[in-house]
Design a protein around this motif. Structure first.
Motif, PDB file in Angstrom:
ATOM      1  N   GLU A   1      -1.385  -7.191   4.586  1.00  9.30           N
ATOM      2  CA  GLU A   1      -0.997  -5.934   3.928  1.00  9.30           C
ATOM      3  C   GLU A   1      -2.228  -5.089   3.628  1.00  9.30           C
ATOM      4  O   GLU A   1      -3.170  -5.550   2.998  1.00  9.30           O
ATOM      5  CB  GLU A   1      -0.257  -6.252   2.624  1.00  9.30           C
ATOM      6  CG  GLU A   1       0.269  -5.023   1.903  1.00  9.30           C
ATOM      7  CD  GLU A   1       1.140  -5.396   0.696  1.00  9.30           C
ATOM      8  OE1 GLU A   1       2.339  -5.646   0.902  1.00  9.30           O
ATOM      9  OE2 GLU A   1       0.620  -5.452  -0.437  1.00  9.30           O
TER      10      GLU A   1
ATOM     11  N   ARG B   1       0.797   0.118   2.946  1.00 10.96           N
ATOM     12  CA  ARG B   1       1.323   0.677   1.696  1.00 10.96           C
ATOM     13  C   ARG B   1       0.519   1.924   1.356  1.00 10.96           C
ATOM     14  O   ARG B   1      -0.698   1.928   1.511  1.00 10.96           O
ATOM     15  CB  ARG B   1       1.169  -0.349   0.546  1.00 10.96           C
ATOM     16  CG  ARG B   1       1.811  -1.706   0.786  1.00 10.96           C
ATOM     17  CD  ARG B   1       3.309  -1.639   0.763  1.00 10.96           C
ATOM     18  NE  ARG B   1       3.811  -1.090  -0.489  1.00 10.96           N
ATOM     19  CZ  ARG B   1       4.143  -1.816  -1.556  1.00 10.96           C
ATOM     20  NH1 ARG B   1       4.019  -3.121  -1.532  1.00 10.96           N
ATOM     21  NH2 ARG B   1       4.611  -1.234  -2.644  1.00 10.96           N
ATOM     22  N   TYR B   2       1.224   2.960   0.901  1.00 11.00           N
ATOM     23  CA  TYR B   2       0.559   4.200   0.487  1.00 11.00           C
ATOM     24  C   TYR B   2       0.998   4.544  -0.929  1.00 11.00           C
ATOM     25  O   TYR B   2       2.175   4.376  -1.266  1.00 11.00           O
ATOM     26  CB  TYR B   2       0.947   5.360   1.407  1.00 11.00           C
ATOM     27  CG  TYR B   2       0.737   5.100   2.874  1.00 11.00           C
ATOM     28  CD1 TYR B   2      -0.542   4.865   3.376  1.00 11.00           C
ATOM     29  CD2 TYR B   2       1.813   5.099   3.751  1.00 11.00           C
ATOM     30  CE1 TYR B   2      -0.745   4.633   4.730  1.00 11.00           C
ATOM     31  CE2 TYR B   2       1.618   4.864   5.109  1.00 11.00           C
ATOM     32  CZ  TYR B   2       0.348   4.629   5.601  1.00 11.00           C
ATOM     33  OH  TYR B   2       0.158   4.394   6.928  1.00 11.00           O
ATOM     34  N   PHE B   3       0.063   5.078  -1.722  1.00  9.61           N
ATOM     35  CA  PHE B   3       0.400   5.434  -3.100  1.00  9.61           C
ATOM     36  C   PHE B   3      -0.065   6.849  -3.440  1.00  9.61           C
ATOM     37  O   PHE B   3      -0.961   7.398  -2.807  1.00  9.61           O
ATOM     38  CB  PHE B   3      -0.230   4.432  -4.074  1.00  9.61           C
ATOM     39  CG  PHE B   3       0.346   3.052  -3.950  1.00  9.61           C
ATOM     40  CD1 PHE B   3       1.530   2.717  -4.592  1.00  9.61           C
ATOM     41  CD2 PHE B   3      -0.264   2.109  -3.140  1.00  9.61           C
ATOM     42  CE1 PHE B   3       2.081   1.455  -4.457  1.00  9.61           C
ATOM     43  CE2 PHE B   3       0.278   0.835  -2.997  1.00  9.61           C
ATOM     44  CZ  PHE B   3       1.461   0.503  -3.655  1.00  9.61           C
TER      45      PHE B   3
ATOM     46  N   ALA C   1      -3.381  -1.464   1.881  1.00  9.18           N
ATOM     47  CA  ALA C   1      -2.915  -0.360   1.038  1.00  9.18           C
ATOM     48  C   ALA C   1      -3.990   0.716   0.962  1.00  9.18           C
ATOM     49  O   ALA C   1      -5.165   0.409   0.814  1.00  9.18           O
ATOM     50  CB  ALA C   1      -2.596  -0.868  -0.366  1.00  9.18           C
TER      51      ALA C   1
END
Lengths: 146, 82
Positions: free
Chosen positions: B72, B5-7, B74
């Motif tokens: 997961e 996951r990338y933000f 991130a």
């Protein structure tokens, strides 16, 4: 204890009243609300991104810690995400305790942790384009007092 | 297989908020090395690890943390909540 991470606007006054009316055995309630600054008219909107799942887990852990450490009778955190206009309420914290010192300290503790340990990222949209808000060194330093 | 996951600006540089990769990486640092070698967007995103944070299964971790059992991962810039 209640946490809400939501896109919709809320009324901080109504939330504070409901929180105060429901709390049992407290002598002090402290509330804080954070608003979108307009940066002297330069800001068109603020976009807040978050990490669903981790956001809730991280904030609940902070709230559990605050409840124990400051002997709170109750605590409330509401934090919005999505697109907000200048002047809109981003988030609020409410804490209740027997005496005011613990309620004030717990509200500051929660604010300091929310700033740099809750997975939210703010982006400012202005007339000249958009920029991600960068974390400040003093936000990290603020955690050291706890 | 590991879910990524990338933000925030990391997501924008990489061009997606999530992807799945096959990896033999034992630590976050090894995974970062693999990702940075994928293409220019990933290389740019992972150029400065000091400006990045990592969470393993939604708990903050460091870059030396082992990946065994993790589903997961991130990556994101320092958080700006409140």
């Amino acid at each position: 204890m209640r946490l809400s991470v939501q896109e919709t606007a809320f009324d901080p006054g109504a939330e504070a009243n409901a929180f105060t009316a429901a709390v049992q055995g407290a002598g002090a309630v402290v509330t804080f609300a954070g608003l979108v600054r307009d940066n002297g008219g330069a800001l068109a909107a603020m976009e807040i991104e978050h990490y669903p799942g981790m956001t809730e887990k991280a904030i609940m852990a902070m709230m559990d810690q605050a409840m124990d450490r400051f002997r709170l009778a109750d605590a409330l955190v509401i934090h919005r995400h999505g697109r907000l206009a200048p002047g809109e309420v981003i988030m609020m914290v409410a804490t209740a305790s027997a005496h005011r010192a613990d309620a004030f300290a717990a509200a500051e503790f929660l604010m300091d942790y929310l700033k740099s340990r809750a997975p939210f990222w703010k982006k400012e949209i202005g007339a000249d384009g958009a920029a991600w808000v960068t974390a400040k060194d003093e936000d990290e330093t603020a955690l050291k007092r706890w | 297989m590991i879910e990524l996951r990338y933000f925030a600006w990391l997501r924008e540089r990489i061009g997606t908020g999530r992807e799945t990769v096959q990896t033999e990486a034992r630590t976050v640092a090894e995974l970062v090395a693999q990702l940075a070698a994928m293409d220019e967007g990933h290389a740019m995103a992972f150029a400065d690890l000091k400006s990045l944070r990592v969470a393993l299964d939604q708990e903050l971790a460091d870059f030396e943390a082992p990946l065994a059992g993790v589903r997961e991962v991130a990556f994101f810039p320092p958080m700006t909540g409140g």
